[in-house]
Write an enzyme that holds these catalytic residues in place. Structure first.
Site, PDB file in Angstrom:
ATOM      1  N   ASP A 180     -15.723  -4.022  -1.243  1.00  0.00           N
ATOM      2  CA  ASP A 180     -15.474  -3.900   0.191  1.00  0.00           C
ATOM      3  C   ASP A 180     -16.808  -3.964   0.919  1.00  0.00           C
ATOM      4  OD1 ASP A 180     -12.804  -3.489  -0.452  1.00  0.00           O
ATOM      5  OD2 ASP A 180     -13.065  -1.322  -0.580  1.00  0.00           O
ATOM      6  N   ASP A 207       0.861  -1.182   0.000  1.00  0.00           N
ATOM      7  CA  ASP A 207       0.000   0.000   0.000  1.00  0.00           C
ATOM      8  C   ASP A 207       0.898   1.232   0.000  1.00  0.00           C
ATOM      9  OD1 ASP A 207      -2.063  -1.765   0.168  1.00  0.00           O
ATOM     10  OD2 ASP A 207      -2.689  -1.214   2.194  1.00  0.00           O
TER      11      ASP A 207
END
Length: 243
Positions: free
Chosen positions: A130, A8
């Site tokens: 998500d 990330d």
């Protein structure tokens, strides 16, 4: 099953967030390209990269860095974060990314995403869904997981025919970055409903058992970040466990 170690990116560094919260950042690497090379050296064939700056800003921000990383190591890259346009997809693919991840738009503008799947092909795009639970129903979460989609996960998936959609990344956001174990019930239900999809388990992976459990129910891949960074297991151990 494919192991996707995760990187990330935030401000050019490799970090991890707790539950997607930008106020709960742990920085792990000053040189993400070195981390990518280390993952490849351990046998990773794919790496999952997220442009957190792009995700927060609502538009991809780190094309140059991702491109440099893609060219530096012989490994396939799945990358997302702030992808909002055809140009975003083209720039990432041109930079050397193998598969582009599309998140919120997969829920809010499925017609556009269907057009991109048709244009670029099902192997070039992964949908990232998500999920939070509302009244025991999985519901996609939007805008940094702060808003409900107002429609359940299964209805969203029904918008995408099997001839166009192939890759889906599914995250239980309550587990993301928390090392509390993957939500195999959610993943298993998704695979039961759409067995033709190549689903990637994401969120909460803490042990090798989480990975072997995901493989046992039929997941095509699993994304793991914090567990690797904190030494719960190595990429090589993960690959061996699901071989």
């Amino acid at each position: 099953m494919i192991i996707y170690p995760a990187i990330d990116l935030k401000d050019g560094f490799a970090v991890r967030l707790m539950h997607g919260d930008f106020d709960k950042v742990t920085r792990y690497d000053d040189n993400p390209a070195s981390r990518l090379a280390a993952f490849a050296a351990e046998g990773a064939e794919w790496v999952h990269i997220v442009d957190l700056d792009g995700a927060k800003a609502g538009g991809a921000r780190q094309y140059e860095l991702v491109g440099e990383m893609a060219k530096s190591v012989d490994v396939k890259i799945q990358c997302g974060g702030g992808v909002r346009s055809e140009e975003d997809i083209k720039r990432l693919l041109d930079a050397g990314v193998n598969r582009v991840v599309i998140g919120s738009l997969a829920v809010t503008d499925s017609d556009q995403v269907l057009a991109w799947l048709d244009q670029f092909g099902p192997e070039a795009i992964t949908l990232a869904l998500d999920v939070k639970y509302e009244d025991d129903m999985p519901v996609p979460a939007l805008k940094g997981w702060t808003q409900s989609a107002g429609v359940d996960l299964w209805t969203v998936l029904e918008r995408y025919p099997s001839d166009l959609l192939r890759h889906v990344l599914m995250t239980d956001v309550s587990r993301d970055g928390a090392l509390t174990g993957a939500n195999l019930d959610l993943l298993g239900e998704a695979l039961k409903r759409r067995p033709e999809l190549k689903i990637q388990a994401s969120g909460g992976v803490a042990t090798l058992d989480d990975l072997t459990g995901a493989k046992a129910i039929g997941c095509d891949g699993a994304i793991t970040g914090r567990a690797i960074y904190e030494g719960k297991f190595t990429v090589a151990e993960a690959i061996k466990a699901v071989a």
